[in-house]
Scaffold this motif. Sequence first.
Motif, PDB file in Angstrom:
ATOM      1  N   GLN A  34      73.428  60.294  62.090  1.00 33.14           N
ATOM      2  CA  GLN A  34      74.630  60.997  62.559  1.00 33.14           C
ATOM      3  C   GLN A  34      75.721  60.012  62.983  1.00 33.14           C
ATOM      4  O   GLN A  34      75.437  58.911  63.469  1.00 33.14           O
ATOM      5  CB  GLN A  34      74.280  61.942  63.704  1.00 33.14           C
ATOM      6  N   GLY A  35      76.966  60.443  62.832  1.00 30.07           N
ATOM      7  CA  GLY A  35      78.130  59.595  63.070  1.00 30.07           C
ATOM      8  C   GLY A  35      78.912  59.458  61.767  1.00 30.07           C
ATOM      9  O   GLY A  35      78.360  59.625  60.680  1.00 30.07           O
ATOM     10  N   TYR A  36      80.174  59.182  61.852  1.00 26.99           N
ATOM     11  CA  TYR A  36      81.047  59.219  60.677  1.00 26.99           C
ATOM     12  C   TYR A  36      80.607  58.261  59.568  1.00 26.99           C
ATOM     13  O   TYR A  36      80.284  58.689  58.446  1.00 26.99           O
ATOM     14  CB  TYR A  36      82.488  58.918  61.095  1.00 26.99           C
ATOM     15  N   GLU A  37      80.579  56.968  59.835  1.00 30.38           N
ATOM     16  CA  GLU A  37      80.273  55.986  58.791  1.00 30.38           C
ATOM     17  C   GLU A  37      78.841  56.119  58.293  1.00 30.38           C
ATOM     18  O   GLU A  37      78.581  56.029  57.085  1.00 30.38           O
ATOM     19  CB  GLU A  37      80.522  54.558  59.313  1.00 30.38           C
ATOM     20  N   THR A  62      76.968  58.725  58.299  1.00 32.93           N
ATOM     21  CA  THR A  62      76.826  59.943  57.494  1.00 32.93           C
ATOM     22  C   THR A  62      77.259  59.691  56.053  1.00 32.93           C
ATOM     23  O   THR A  62      76.570  60.102  55.109  1.00 32.93           O
ATOM     24  CB  THR A  62      77.655  61.087  58.098  1.00 32.93           C
ATOM     25  N   GLU A 103      79.882  64.078  70.431  1.00 33.38           N
ATOM     26  CA  GLU A 103      80.717  63.112  69.723  1.00 33.38           C
ATOM     27  C   GLU A 103      80.105  62.750  68.373  1.00 33.38           C
ATOM     28  O   GLU A 103      80.829  62.622  67.369  1.00 33.38           O
ATOM     29  CB  GLU A 103      80.903  61.844  70.576  1.00 33.38           C
ATOM     30  N   LEU A 104      78.783  62.594  68.348  1.00 36.05           N
ATOM     31  CA  LEU A 104      78.106  62.304  67.081  1.00 36.05           C
ATOM     32  C   LEU A 104      78.287  63.452  66.096  1.00 36.05           C
ATOM     33  O   LEU A 104      78.589  63.240  64.921  1.00 36.05           O
ATOM     34  CB  LEU A 104      76.609  62.057  67.314  1.00 36.05           C
ATOM     35  N   ALA A 152      80.680  65.578  66.006  1.00 34.36           N
ATOM     36  CA  ALA A 152      82.076  65.626  65.571  1.00 34.36           C
ATOM     37  C   ALA A 152      82.349  64.590  64.487  1.00 34.36           C
ATOM     38  O   ALA A 152      83.022  64.881  63.483  1.00 34.36           O
ATOM     39  CB  ALA A 152      83.006  65.397  66.765  1.00 34.36           C
ATOM     40  N   GLY A 153      81.838  63.377  64.664  1.00 32.82           N
ATOM     41  CA  GLY A 153      82.019  62.347  63.643  1.00 32.82           C
ATOM     42  C   GLY A 153      81.311  62.693  62.350  1.00 32.82           C
ATOM     43  O   GLY A 153      81.847  62.486  61.249  1.00 32.82           O
ATOM     44  N   THR A 154      80.104  63.221  62.487  1.00 32.49           N
ATOM     45  CA  THR A 154      79.349  63.658  61.312  1.00 32.49           C
ATOM     46  C   THR A 154      80.113  64.742  60.559  1.00 32.49           C
ATOM     47  O   THR A 154      80.232  64.707  59.326  1.00 32.49           O
ATOM     48  CB  THR A 154      77.969  64.185  61.745  1.00 32.49           C
ATOM     49  N   LYS A 181      83.289  65.401  60.575  1.00 33.49           N
ATOM     50  CA  LYS A 181      84.474  64.849  59.922  1.00 33.49           C
ATOM     51  C   LYS A 181      84.107  64.293  58.542  1.00 33.49           C
ATOM     52  O   LYS A 181      84.825  64.520  57.551  1.00 33.49           O
ATOM     53  CB  LYS A 181      85.096  63.749  60.784  1.00 33.49           C
ATOM     54  N   ALA A 182      82.980  63.573  58.468  1.00 32.66           N
ATOM     55  CA  ALA A 182      82.520  63.044  57.185  1.00 32.66           C
ATOM     56  C   ALA A 182      82.148  64.181  56.234  1.00 32.66           C
ATOM     57  O   ALA A 182      82.482  64.136  55.036  1.00 32.66           O
ATOM     58  CB  ALA A 182      81.322  62.121  57.403  1.00 32.66           C
TER      59      ALA A 182
END
Length: 283
Positions: A83-86, A88, A123-124, A126-128, A130-131
Amino acid sequence: MKSLNDCYTLHNGVKIPCVGFGTFLTPNEEVCEAVKSAVKVGYRHIDTAAVYGNEVGVGQGIKECGVPREELFITSKLWNSEQGYETTLAAFEKTMKDLGLEYLDLYLIHWPIPNHHKDDWQELNAGTWKAFEELYKAGRIRAIGVSNFMPHHLEPLMKVAEIKPMVNQLEYHPAFHQDETVPYCNEHNILVESWGPLMQGKAFSNELLKEVAAKYGKSIAQICIRWELQKGILPLPKSVHEDRMANNADVFNFNISDEDMAYIDTLGKIGRLSEHPDNFNID
């Protein structure tokens, strides 16, 4: 629903076959043949996940099944540790490589709260998400959603989401009805899928379900799956045996009466059979 490949329609217009074929706990070395058997029986909806460790085999089964890719609906899930934007984005590319696919039909966040992230899971998420939205807009995924999310997990995600989830895959079966989460999802036009529709195998020893199955001349599995369909839920039964796959799919030639639906509902007092999403501690 009148046949295995009748579809629910997600809020973005994508159609999803009303019964899926689950691959949880099917080893990589067995899942290729299982997928091919499922497609032979008539399934067009296949569900896997990165953490199942069988995406390579699932992909091989898709390649060898003899049915065009565009006629299949393929789901996978992002594991907690990614999990997390990058992370993911990187995990998605690995899933696509392992499956050997150019696009996914549905991608889900597997659990809402990754282990060791009790304080920053929102927050995780949300970043996930977004990806997920970027991959969706780029046409890499036809639909995006979540798994094991309850309303208090969905609400903060919905506040930051540009595109709301289309699916929520939950533990749902005659013993556990998700009385809070299912109405929430229905209110927000999020389709509920059921993992563990046969009560993780416990349905087969349940006396009430045995009684109802005998009354209708059906298997316990057929009763559970039919009960879910009549609830508007999308079930994901699994098996590695072709005869059982066929039996699980043969649920469109009968209806459970309102009285018997209510009788089966009384099993709901048993409750959850798996980990609570707030306390899921597997890395």
